[in-house]
Design a protein around this motif. Structure first.
Motif, PDB file in Angstrom:
ATOM      1  N   PHE A  30       0.814  -1.217   0.000  1.00 20.79           N
ATOM      2  CA  PHE A  30       0.000   0.000   0.000  1.00 20.79           C
ATOM      3  C   PHE A  30       0.851   1.272   0.000  1.00 20.79           C
ATOM      4  CE2 PHE A  30      -2.912  -3.187   1.696  1.00 20.79           C
ATOM      5  CZ  PHE A  30      -4.091  -2.881   1.019  1.00 20.79           C
ATOM      6  N   ARG A  31       2.176   1.124   0.043  1.00 18.33           N
ATOM      7  CA  ARG A  31       3.040   2.297   0.082  1.00 18.33           C
ATOM      8  C   ARG A  31       3.070   3.009  -1.269  1.00 18.33           C
ATOM      9  NH1 ARG A  31       5.770  -1.613   2.880  1.00 18.33           N
ATOM     10  NH2 ARG A  31       6.861  -2.229   0.986  1.00 18.33           N
ATOM     11  N   ARG A  32       3.145   4.335  -1.204  1.00 16.88           N
ATOM     12  CA  ARG A  32       3.309   5.148  -2.409  1.00 16.88           C
ATOM     13  C   ARG A  32       4.448   6.135  -2.150  1.00 16.88           C
ATOM     14  NH1 ARG A  32      -1.741   8.317  -3.963  1.00 16.88           N
ATOM     15  NH2 ARG A  32      -1.583   8.961  -1.772  1.00 16.88           N
ATOM     16  N   GLY A  42      16.239  21.517  -2.107  1.00 19.33           N
ATOM     17  CA  GLY A  42      16.499  20.530  -3.148  1.00 19.33           C
ATOM     18  C   GLY A  42      15.401  19.480  -3.201  1.00 19.33           C
ATOM     19  N   ARG A  43      15.790  18.215  -3.296  1.00 20.11           N
ATOM     20  CA  ARG A  43      14.827  17.139  -3.505  1.00 20.11           C
ATOM     21  C   ARG A  43      14.814  16.175  -2.320  1.00 20.11           C
ATOM     22  NH1 ARG A  43      15.930  14.628  -9.394  1.00 20.11           N
ATOM     23  NH2 ARG A  43      17.438  13.525  -8.118  1.00 20.11           N
ATOM     24  N   ALA A  44      13.657  15.604  -2.083  1.00 20.01           N
ATOM     25  CA  ALA A  44      13.496  14.535  -1.099  1.00 20.01           C
ATOM     26  C   ALA A  44      12.396  13.617  -1.608  1.00 20.01           C
ATOM     27  CB  ALA A  44      13.155  15.105   0.271  1.00 20.01           C
ATOM     28  N   VAL A  45      12.176  12.531  -0.881  1.00 12.58           N
ATOM     29  CA  VAL A  45      11.123  11.576  -1.232  1.00 12.58           C
ATOM     30  C   VAL A  45      10.107  11.535  -0.092  1.00 12.58           C
ATOM     31  CG1 VAL A  45      10.592   9.136  -1.626  1.00 12.58           C
ATOM     32  CG2 VAL A  45      12.572  10.191  -2.745  1.00 12.58           C
ATOM     33  N   LEU A  46       8.860  11.665  -0.456  1.00 11.27           N
ATOM     34  CA  LEU A  46       7.764  11.529   0.500  1.00 11.27           C
ATOM     35  C   LEU A  46       7.229  10.110   0.404  1.00 11.27           C
ATOM     36  CD1 LEU A  46       5.662  12.807   2.487  1.00 11.27           C
ATOM     37  CD2 LEU A  46       4.290  13.324   0.451  1.00 11.27           C
ATOM     38  N   MET A  47       7.286   9.359   1.503  1.00 10.77           N
ATOM     39  CA  MET A  47       6.716   8.017   1.548  1.00 10.77           C
ATOM     40  C   MET A  47       5.375   8.075   2.258  1.00 10.77           C
ATOM     41  SD  MET A  47       8.311   4.380   2.881  1.00 10.77           S
ATOM     42  CE  MET A  47       7.925   4.421   4.625  1.00 10.77           C
ATOM     43  N   GLY A  84       1.306   8.378   8.837  1.00 14.49           N
ATOM     44  CA  GLY A  84       1.911   7.412   7.923  1.00 14.49           C
ATOM     45  C   GLY A  84       2.805   8.061   6.886  1.00 14.49           C
ATOM     46  N   LEU A  85       3.431   9.193   7.248  1.00 16.80           N
ATOM     47  CA  LEU A  85       4.249   9.932   6.289  1.00 16.80           C
ATOM     48  C   LEU A  85       5.700  10.004   6.763  1.00 16.80           C
ATOM     49  CD1 LEU A  85       1.815  12.894   5.520  1.00 16.80           C
ATOM     50  CD2 LEU A  85       2.222  10.853   4.121  1.00 16.80           C
ATOM     51  N   LEU A  86       6.615   9.785   5.827  1.00 17.21           N
ATOM     52  CA  LEU A  86       8.046   9.950   6.077  1.00 17.21           C
ATOM     53  C   LEU A  86       8.632  10.793   4.963  1.00 17.21           C
ATOM     54  CD1 LEU A  86       9.187   6.299   6.976  1.00 17.21           C
ATOM     55  CD2 LEU A  86       8.652   8.137   8.579  1.00 17.21           C
ATOM     56  N   LEU A  87       9.552  11.690   5.333  1.00 13.99           N
ATOM     57  CA  LEU A  87      10.320  12.440   4.344  1.00 13.99           C
ATOM     58  C   LEU A  87      11.719  11.850   4.339  1.00 13.99           C
ATOM     59  CD1 LEU A  87      10.065  14.843   2.379  1.00 13.99           C
ATOM     60  CD2 LEU A  87      11.109  16.272   4.150  1.00 13.99           C
ATOM     61  N   LEU A  88      12.136  11.364   3.180  1.00 20.04           N
ATOM     62  CA  LEU A  88      13.368  10.596   3.063  1.00 20.04           C
ATOM     63  C   LEU A  88      14.367  11.275   2.138  1.00 20.04           C
ATOM     64  CD1 LEU A  88      11.722   7.115   2.385  1.00 20.04           C
ATOM     65  CD2 LEU A  88      12.417   8.031   4.602  1.00 20.04           C
TER      66      LEU A  88
END
Length: 329
Positions: A30-32, A42-47, A84-88
């Motif tokens: 179910f992760r996006r 700059g850039r990061a990834v939101l999980m 349920g959110l992480l910034l990676l």
């Protein structure tokens, strides 16, 4: 792919307010994932891992463990477990599988680095609290074949007792050796979950389901890849590299374990891909089933797996193997 409604407030709290949110990827869970682009940071990834379906705490624990061991998991920049959110950390776009598919990388060198990364992982201590990859866990996974795969092809009256007995006949040595020297098993260690980093080295993804298991499991995952063909000669060279660099004394025993782990993993994946089709409405996974059967049949050819091969020969004829999926290729 629409970002989660709580994303703007989450990014504000992280100091990334006003960032652009772009779709990046989803996976079989179910992760996006979304790419976040900020003019200053700059850039990061939101999980996005909905807490009613996914628990992000194992991901965080394993990521922090890998980082502490000098291995490159995405660093966690901000978290909100209730949402349920992480910034990676963003590892960029050079995922190994697409890079190799485009003919842009040295396959042998990349796989050698992936093998060496595994050796480094196995030299590190196990993190606290990791569950064992024991017989119960292995059995639950191979049961996916009789729970999903065979019923989807119309097989009724499956002899589950003989299926269980065939596996029980081949487990004991593997289980004893695993218990004697467990290592951290990431469980989805393959070209789609490895990133080529700008600074060099490999970035690791998708490790939240890690268990304490046999050193051969992730090697099988890498070299008997469900999604891409790995030439058998490359597989043999990389397996030998792993055996040598890990200081494994009994190579023949390790290879027997490797083939058993391959059979377990590949039979499990046949069931998982069928479940993704039947339950989750994701038929695109079916195109991999012929490759999976090719791998399973290679695994079963090892003499130590004779009881297992006998069960498959008696219960799963060619019409229920690769032949059943040719139309999906």
């Amino acid at each position: 792919m629409t970002p989660p409604t709580l994303a703007p407030a989450f990014l504000d709290a992280a100091g990334w307010g006003g960032a652009e949110i772009l779709p990046l990827a989803g996976d079989a869970s179910f992760r996006r994932y979304f790419r976040v682009v900020h003019p200053d940071h700059g850039r990061a990834v939101l999980m996005d891992a909905p807490p009613e379906h996914e628990d992000s705490r194992p991901f965080i624990a394993i990521a922090e463990h890998l980082d502490a061991q000098g291995l490159r998991a995405p660093r966690i920049l901000h978290r909100d477990l209730e949402a349920g959110l992480l910034l990676l950390e963003d590892f960029g776009d050079k995922r190994v599988a697409p890079v190799l598919a485009a003919g842009e990388g040295d396959e042998g060198a990349i796989y050698a680095e992936a093998v060496d990364t595994l050796v480094q992982l196995h030299e590190a201590p196990l993190p606290a609290g990791v569950a064992p990859y024991d017989e119960d866990a292995l059995k639950r996974e191979v049961d996916l074949f009789v729970d999903w795969y065979l019923p989807a092809l119309g097989v009724e009256n499956i002899d589950r007792d003989s299926f269980d007995a065939a596996w029980k006949a081949v487990w004991p040595g593997l289980l004893a050796r695993t218990a004697a020297h467990p290592v951290l098993v990431l469980r989805d260690y393959h070209a789609d979950n490895l990133m080529l980093l700008e600074e060099g080295g490999l970035g690791l993804l998708d490790f939240q389901d890690a268990l304490a298991g046999h050193a051969g499991y992730d090697l099988v995952s890498l070299l008997q890849d469900a999604r891409r063909d790995v030439d058998p000669s490359l597989e043999a060279r990389m397996r030998e590299r792993f055996i040598t660099r890990s200081g494994i004394e009994h190579a023949a025993t390790f290879i027997a374990d490797y083939e058993l782990l391959g059979a377990q993993r590949n039979v499990k994946i046949l069931g998982i891909f069928t479940r993704l089709w039947k339950r989750d409405g994701k038929p695109h996974y079916l195109k991999f089933q012929p490759r999976m059967w090719g791998l399973v049949e290679r695994n079963l050819a090892h003499p130590s797996l004779a009881p297992l091969k006998a069960w498959f020969d008696a219960n799963v004829p060619p019409a229920l193997r690769a032949d059943a999926w040719e139309e999906y290729r």
